[in-house]
Scaffold this active site. Sequence first.
Site, PDB file in Angstrom:
ATOM      1  N   ARG A   1      38.278 -18.991  -4.421  1.00  0.00           N
ATOM      2  CA  ARG A   1      38.188 -20.458  -4.499  1.00  0.00           C
ATOM      3  C   ARG A   1      39.493 -21.097  -4.055  1.00  0.00           C
ATOM      4  NH1 ARG A   1      34.830 -21.253 -10.214  1.00  0.00           N
ATOM      5  NH2 ARG A   1      33.185 -19.785  -9.625  1.00  0.00           N
TER       6      ARG A   1
ATOM      7  N   ARG B   1      43.905 -19.841 -13.296  1.00  0.00           N
ATOM      8  CA  ARG B   1      43.272 -20.441 -12.127  1.00  0.00           C
ATOM      9  C   ARG B   1      43.832 -19.799 -10.872  1.00  0.00           C
ATOM     10  NH1 ARG B   1      40.444 -25.149 -12.165  1.00  0.00           N
ATOM     11  NH2 ARG B   1      41.180 -25.586 -14.274  1.00  0.00           N
TER      12      ARG B   1
ATOM     13  N   GLU C   1      37.788 -22.573 -21.244  1.00  0.00           N
ATOM     14  CA  GLU C   1      36.554 -22.057 -20.677  1.00  0.00           C
ATOM     15  C   GLU C   1      36.716 -20.615 -20.168  1.00  0.00           C
ATOM     16  OE1 GLU C   1      34.985 -24.353 -17.379  1.00  0.00           O
ATOM     17  OE2 GLU C   1      33.910 -22.599 -16.640  1.00  0.00           O
TER      18      GLU C   1
ATOM     19  N   SER D   1      30.547 -19.959 -18.098  1.00  0.00           N
ATOM     20  CA  SER D   1      29.723 -21.150 -17.952  1.00  0.00           C
ATOM     21  C   SER D   1      28.306 -20.658 -17.678  1.00  0.00           C
ATOM     22  CB  SER D   1      30.249 -21.965 -16.773  1.00  0.00           C
ATOM     23  OG  SER D   1      29.629 -23.228 -16.734  1.00  0.00           O
TER      24      SER D   1
ATOM     25  N   ARG E   1      40.351 -14.361 -17.160  1.00  0.00           N
ATOM     26  CA  ARG E   1      40.452 -15.166 -18.384  1.00  0.00           C
ATOM     27  C   ARG E   1      40.208 -14.317 -19.626  1.00  0.00           C
ATOM     28  NH1 ARG E   1      38.158 -21.231 -16.663  1.00  0.00           N
ATOM     29  NH2 ARG E   1      39.686 -21.486 -14.991  1.00  0.00           N
TER      30      ARG E   1
END
Length: 425
Positions: A264, A279, A351, A354, A392
């Site tokens: 990403r 991230r 988070e 999801s 994460r």
Amino acid sequence: MLDRKKLVSDSETYLKGLARRGDYAAEVAKPLFDIESRWKELKSEVDGLRHRQKQMGPQMGRLAKDGEEFAKLRKEMGEVSGRVKAAEEQIRSLEEQRRDVLLRIPNLPHESVPDGLSEEDNKEVDRWGEPRHPVFKMQAHWELGESLGIIDFESAARMSGSRFAVLKGAGARLERALIQFMLDLHTQEHGYVEVWPPYLVRRHAMEGTGQLPNLEEDAYRTAGDDPYFLIPTAEVPLVNLHREEILDKDQLPIKYVAYTPCFRAEAGSHGKDVRGLMRQHQFSKVELVKIVEPEGSYDELESLRRNAEEVLRRLEIPYRVMLLSAGDMGFSATKTYDLEAWVPAQDRYREISSCSNCGDFQARRAQIRYRQAKGDNRFCHTLNGSGLAVGRTMIGLLENFQQADGSVILPDAIRPYMGGLSKLG
RNA sequence: GGAGAGAUGGCCGAGUUGGUCGAAGGCGCCUGACUCGAAAUCAGGUGUACCGCUUGCGGUACCGGGGGUUCGAAUCCCUCUCUCUCCGCCA
């Protein structure tokens, strides 16, 4: 993609639903109505003209080619043909415009989704484990990782820039162990079929799941006229596994799990989570995807979410479950739960997974149908969820299990995957 | 990278002197007849999408994708994609 016919025939309901995501969402849909009515008009004209062409064809075949009658007919049909071509060009253009609009309209929020436009409006629906509050000076995972010699951000930055990490020794092994552990859990206990998909896909695959056309600036792609896109999540190849298929009812539900790296660009998140593994431009994720019948798809979402939660429970990482508000959900989702893991150094939940039901939104884009009964083909519902994001998860492990002396005790569940190792440092 | 072959309905497979081809035939599947039942046999049906009136019917499109020639294309031309075979190269 929403159902065009319903969107037009029941526009009030649809626009109201879309507006729950914000005014923009309903605005995006507006041009559709005019396009649709112009399209219908031309379509019925062309259908009529072609009908005539079809009728005359055999007749002209029978006539003498040098006869007067043939010449007359040929002239007449030439005019019909000209009109058909002109009208068809307009139809093509309208269909292109229609598609452009439809591809940019987000999915309709489910009725059980709370109102609201931001994170603030999300509802906590469940919580597990005791958040650990420090009795000693807690370190962030990047400090721990560097002092333990298992994460190297500096070397990564030298070769690849910011938002990359190098894992070494026990760190690299832990990454692999977590992937293995998650895959084993989902395949052996939750009934998912393991898949090893391509990491590069064509544009239409990205459109199928809804990453394109809207999020193009966040996707990496190869150079050239016909680029490949680097998958931002395994959801893309997994859902596209059945694109343009009509499945048998008894094939459903289909449950897939895949580990892939995810890529990403993180456009628009400058300054956010600049340190650590939170991230990254490239990260590992184990992804769950289900393709199911519309009936009961929201129950399937609950079980998908439980499957993801189970990873956190086994790893003994405290977490909470958030039901996202209409405005905070992703483009393709009708309903989304975020799992948020406790991150001690930040003293808050972040988070880590999801889980969404996309309804028939992706299935319509990717043309994934199933045979409900003879002559009654319907779009499937698709669901996806992280199970989990590996980087994460590593944050969760390092930070939650850190000791006062800077070492990290590994939870029981992961030890077999670490060759019996019980402690880092 | 070089040379060649191919892509037709759920599957197999006809159709390439352009016209009545959404497309023969076979298999599979569904319905009916026969049967106590089944098999065999016989008859009929059996793709997807869209438009219109609408329990049903009528119309249009689709023979890998796109474009062209023509009054008319599965059939002719161009182009792209994919598959297969052989050679080269590479992991």
